[in-house]
Design a protein around this motif. Structure first.
Motif, PDB file in Angstrom:
ATOM      1  N   TYR A 119      54.265  21.225  51.249  1.00 31.65           N
ATOM      2  CA  TYR A 119      54.917  22.414  50.710  1.00 31.65           C
ATOM      3  C   TYR A 119      54.495  23.631  51.539  1.00 31.65           C
ATOM      4  O   TYR A 119      53.304  23.866  51.757  1.00 31.65           O
ATOM      5  CB  TYR A 119      54.519  22.607  49.245  1.00 31.65           C
ATOM      6  CG  TYR A 119      55.154  23.840  48.635  1.00 31.65           C
ATOM      7  CD1 TYR A 119      56.540  23.932  48.534  1.00 31.65           C
ATOM      8  CD2 TYR A 119      54.380  24.900  48.198  1.00 31.65           C
ATOM      9  CE1 TYR A 119      57.135  25.055  48.006  1.00 31.65           C
ATOM     10  CE2 TYR A 119      54.967  26.032  47.651  1.00 31.65           C
ATOM     11  CZ  TYR A 119      56.339  26.097  47.561  1.00 31.65           C
ATOM     12  OH  TYR A 119      56.928  27.224  47.041  1.00 31.65           O
ATOM     13  N   PRO A 120      55.465  24.408  52.015  1.00 38.05           N
ATOM     14  CA  PRO A 120      55.111  25.503  52.933  1.00 38.05           C
ATOM     15  C   PRO A 120      54.427  26.686  52.251  1.00 38.05           C
ATOM     16  O   PRO A 120      54.013  27.633  52.938  1.00 38.05           O
ATOM     17  CB  PRO A 120      56.461  25.917  53.527  1.00 38.05           C
ATOM     18  CG  PRO A 120      57.485  25.446  52.547  1.00 38.05           C
ATOM     19  CD  PRO A 120      56.915  24.235  51.867  1.00 38.05           C
ATOM     20  N   GLY A 121      54.284  26.650  50.938  1.00 36.28           N
ATOM     21  CA  GLY A 121      53.552  27.727  50.265  1.00 36.28           C
ATOM     22  C   GLY A 121      54.407  28.951  49.970  1.00 36.28           C
ATOM     23  O   GLY A 121      53.871  30.024  49.679  1.00 36.28           O
ATOM     24  N   CYS A 123      55.974  30.071  47.479  1.00 34.73           N
ATOM     25  CA  CYS A 123      55.786  30.810  46.220  1.00 34.73           C
ATOM     26  C   CYS A 123      54.314  31.021  45.868  1.00 34.73           C
ATOM     27  O   CYS A 123      54.000  31.562  44.808  1.00 34.73           O
ATOM     28  CB  CYS A 123      56.478  30.057  45.076  1.00 34.73           C
ATOM     29  SG  CYS A 123      58.259  29.934  45.295  1.00 34.73           S
ATOM     30  N   ARG A 124      53.416  30.622  46.736  1.00 28.26           N
ATOM     31  CA  ARG A 124      51.990  30.639  46.375  1.00 28.26           C
ATOM     32  C   ARG A 124      51.438  32.051  46.204  1.00 28.26           C
ATOM     33  O   ARG A 124      50.673  32.318  45.281  1.00 28.26           O
ATOM     34  CB  ARG A 124      51.193  29.896  47.455  1.00 28.26           C
ATOM     35  CG  ARG A 124      49.724  29.760  47.127  1.00 28.26           C
ATOM     36  CD  ARG A 124      49.005  28.914  48.166  1.00 28.26           C
ATOM     37  NE  ARG A 124      47.569  29.090  48.043  1.00 28.26           N
ATOM     38  CZ  ARG A 124      46.701  28.113  47.783  1.00 28.26           C
ATOM     39  NH1 ARG A 124      47.103  26.885  47.623  1.00 28.26           N
ATOM     40  NH2 ARG A 124      45.412  28.375  47.676  1.00 28.26           N
ATOM     41  N   ASP A 125      51.812  32.943  47.083  1.00 23.65           N
ATOM     42  CA  ASP A 125      51.168  34.264  47.078  1.00 23.65           C
ATOM     43  C   ASP A 125      52.120  35.402  46.747  1.00 23.65           C
ATOM     44  O   ASP A 125      51.946  36.522  47.240  1.00 23.65           O
ATOM     45  CB  ASP A 125      50.501  34.502  48.441  1.00 23.65           C
ATOM     46  CG  ASP A 125      49.380  33.487  48.682  1.00 23.65           C
ATOM     47  OD1 ASP A 125      48.598  33.256  47.741  1.00 23.65           O
ATOM     48  OD2 ASP A 125      49.335  32.906  49.780  1.00 23.65           O
ATOM     49  N   LEU A 126      53.123  35.125  45.936  1.00 25.29           N
ATOM     50  CA  LEU A 126      54.048  36.197  45.564  1.00 25.29           C
ATOM     51  C   LEU A 126      53.344  37.208  44.668  1.00 25.29           C
ATOM     52  O   LEU A 126      52.443  36.861  43.903  1.00 25.29           O
ATOM     53  CB  LEU A 126      55.251  35.606  44.801  1.00 25.29           C
ATOM     54  CG  LEU A 126      56.122  34.588  45.559  1.00 25.29           C
ATOM     55  CD1 LEU A 126      57.256  34.116  44.658  1.00 25.29           C
ATOM     56  CD2 LEU A 126      56.674  35.196  46.844  1.00 25.29           C
ATOM     57  N   SER A 127      53.785  38.466  44.757  1.00 25.50           N
ATOM     58  CA  SER A 127      53.245  39.492  43.855  1.00 25.50           C
ATOM     59  C   SER A 127      53.880  39.302  42.472  1.00 25.50           C
ATOM     60  O   SER A 127      54.877  38.586  42.323  1.00 25.50           O
ATOM     61  CB  SER A 127      53.601  40.881  44.385  1.00 25.50           C
ATOM     62  OG  SER A 127      55.010  41.052  44.318  1.00 25.50           O
ATOM     63  N   GLU A 128      53.329  39.964  41.476  1.00 17.40           N
ATOM     64  CA  GLU A 128      53.901  39.869  40.128  1.00 17.40           C
ATOM     65  C   GLU A 128      55.338  40.365  40.098  1.00 17.40           C
ATOM     66  O   GLU A 128      56.189  39.808  39.417  1.00 17.40           O
ATOM     67  CB  GLU A 128      53.035  40.639  39.117  1.00 17.40           C
ATOM     68  CG  GLU A 128      51.941  39.790  38.487  1.00 17.40           C
ATOM     69  CD  GLU A 128      52.411  38.384  38.090  1.00 17.40           C
ATOM     70  OE1 GLU A 128      53.420  38.258  37.367  1.00 17.40           O
ATOM     71  OE2 GLU A 128      51.786  37.394  38.526  1.00 17.40           O
ATOM     72  N   GLU A 129      55.619  41.425  40.864  1.00 16.39           N
ATOM     73  CA  GLU A 129      56.988  41.965  40.914  1.00 16.39           C
ATOM     74  C   GLU A 129      57.936  40.920  41.507  1.00 16.39           C
ATOM     75  O   GLU A 129      59.035  40.691  40.985  1.00 16.39           O
ATOM     76  CB  GLU A 129      57.057  43.239  41.774  1.00 16.39           C
ATOM     77  CG  GLU A 129      56.392  44.461  41.172  1.00 16.39           C
ATOM     78  CD  GLU A 129      54.856  44.383  41.225  1.00 16.39           C
ATOM     79  OE1 GLU A 129      54.308  43.665  42.090  1.00 16.39           O
ATOM     80  OE2 GLU A 129      54.212  45.023  40.376  1.00 16.39           O
ATOM     81  N   GLN A 130      57.491  40.331  42.594  1.00 17.70           N
ATOM     82  CA  GLN A 130      58.343  39.306  43.223  1.00 17.70           C
ATOM     83  C   GLN A 130      58.575  38.141  42.272  1.00 17.70           C
ATOM     84  O   GLN A 130      59.680  37.618  42.160  1.00 17.70           O
ATOM     85  CB  GLN A 130      57.677  38.790  44.517  1.00 17.70           C
ATOM     86  CG  GLN A 130      57.707  39.799  45.646  1.00 17.70           C
ATOM     87  CD  GLN A 130      56.823  39.347  46.813  1.00 17.70           C
ATOM     88  OE1 GLN A 130      55.703  38.868  46.603  1.00 17.70           O
ATOM     89  NE2 GLN A 130      57.318  39.508  48.027  1.00 17.70           N
ATOM     90  N   ARG A 131      57.541  37.769  41.546  1.00 15.07           N
ATOM     91  CA  ARG A 131      57.681  36.662  40.594  1.00 15.07           C
ATOM     92  C   ARG A 131      58.692  36.994  39.506  1.00 15.07           C
ATOM     93  O   ARG A 131      59.539  36.170  39.152  1.00 15.07           O
ATOM     94  CB  ARG A 131      56.335  36.331  39.935  1.00 15.07           C
ATOM     95  CG  ARG A 131      55.394  35.627  40.854  1.00 15.07           C
ATOM     96  CD  ARG A 131      54.201  34.992  40.157  1.00 15.07           C
ATOM     97  NE  ARG A 131      53.319  34.471  41.190  1.00 15.07           N
ATOM     98  CZ  ARG A 131      53.550  33.351  41.862  1.00 15.07           C
ATOM     99  NH1 ARG A 131      54.601  32.606  41.568  1.00 15.07           N
ATOM    100  NH2 ARG A 131      52.740  32.969  42.821  1.00 15.07           N
TER     101      ARG A 131
END
Ligand code: GLU
Length: 306
Positions: A119-121, A123-131
């Motif tokens: 998995y290229p990651g 969604c791993r480090d998205l900010s809360e806004e991005q989520r």
């Protein structure tokens, strides 16, 4: 507390069709390894994939294994009953939501036999806004995010009876699949989580299965470690291959036990399995239990021949 106190092995088929010669051989091996080492032996029905699984198929598989003379310790457990345990385990893990499409998810890691593209990651480090944005886009499309493990290691080493120390990559594996909001309760737990939680619950400390699943052992052992479970010892056994050298499959002819029983007795089928295990002339599971020597098992795939 779990009812399962004794050290155990297991055979854990997915009930999506009749078992073929390769599946039966692996089941016999799992039974032999467990019984020769004085372990309990369980049958676990891995039916989390509700679209591909059927109760009828599970019953046929259990009947076939009994016909070969394998015995199981009760109870047979069904993964479709285990959702609460998976949810409880999930709540104890470091995870994140993944909004990638179902196709990405399928390709990444969820199926037992799929070699996972790492998995290229995304969604791993998205900010809360991005989520929040990705979540609402997904919801508008009637879909739920998947849940992934946030792995804190890149690799893990397991011990395998035949392979010795085996080190493999640990991915941010899918623990719960996404899917449509209106179908969210069905078939949404992922194989890697279910198998680890259930092995832990049943006291399974010896995992015998086909070597096409060796690649998944490091991530599963890491998950077990995260959950505070005993990491089992592994025994990945060579597969049976068809005439073209690929993993035996229904396309290779009369390969299921039911097919074989049209021309052979159950004893003759056991004898064929025994021969593939280096025990020619043996035609009962009990006798095989006395004479099978794990050290003599060929490390090469066994070629199916009619
Ligand atoms: N249910 C999986 C299969 O049918 C096997 C899982 C396992 O043995 O860990 O391939």
């Amino acid at each position: 507390m779990s009812d399962f106190q004794a050290p155990a092995g297991r055979y854990a088929p997915s009930p999506s069709g009749d078992l073929h010669f390769g599946n039966l051989r692996t089941a016999v091996l799992a039974w032999l390894f467990a019984r020769q080492s004085g372990r309990n032996f369980y049958l676990r029905v891995e039916d989390i994939d509700s679209e591909r699984s059927s109760a009828d198929s599970a019953q046929r598989q259990i009947g076939d294994l009994k016909m070969l003379g394998l015995d199981f310790d009760p109870p047979v457990i069904y993964q479709h009953d285990r959702g609460d345990a998976y949810a409880e385990a999930l709540s104890r893990l470091d995870t994140y939501e993944c909004y990638c499409t179902r196709r990405d998810i399928r390709e990444a890691a969820s199926a037992p036999h799929a070699q996972p593209g790492m998995y290229p990651g995304t969604c791993r480090d998205l900010s809360e806004e991005q989520r929040a944005l990705r979540r609402s886009e997904l919801h508008a499309a009637g879909r739920l995010p998947a849940i992934r493990l946030r792995a804190h290691v890149r690799e893990w080493t397991v011990h395998d009876f035949y392979q010795g120390e085996y080190t493999g990559r640990v991915d941010d594996v899918i623990l719960k699949r996404g899917g449509r909001i209106d179908q969210a309760q069905a078939g949404d737990w992922a194989y890697n989580l279910a198998v680890v939680v259930d092995d832990g619950y049943q006291g399974v400390d010896q995992v015998v299965r086909g070597d096409d699943l060796l690649f998944s052992a490091p991530a599963q052992a890491y998950l077990a470690d995260r959950l505070g479970l005993t990491i089992p010892s592994y025994v990945h056994v060579p597969l049976v291959v068809g005439p073209e050298g690929r993993r035996l499959a229904k396309r290779d002819g009369a390969v299921t036990l039911r097919d074989m029983l049209r021309e052979n007795s159950a004893e003759e089928v056991v004898a064929q399995i025994a021969e593939s295990l280096g025990c020619a002339g043996v035609s009962s599971a009990q006798k095989l239990r006395e004479v099978f020597d794990p050290a003599q098992l060929s490390r090469q795939p066994w070629s199916w021949a009619r």
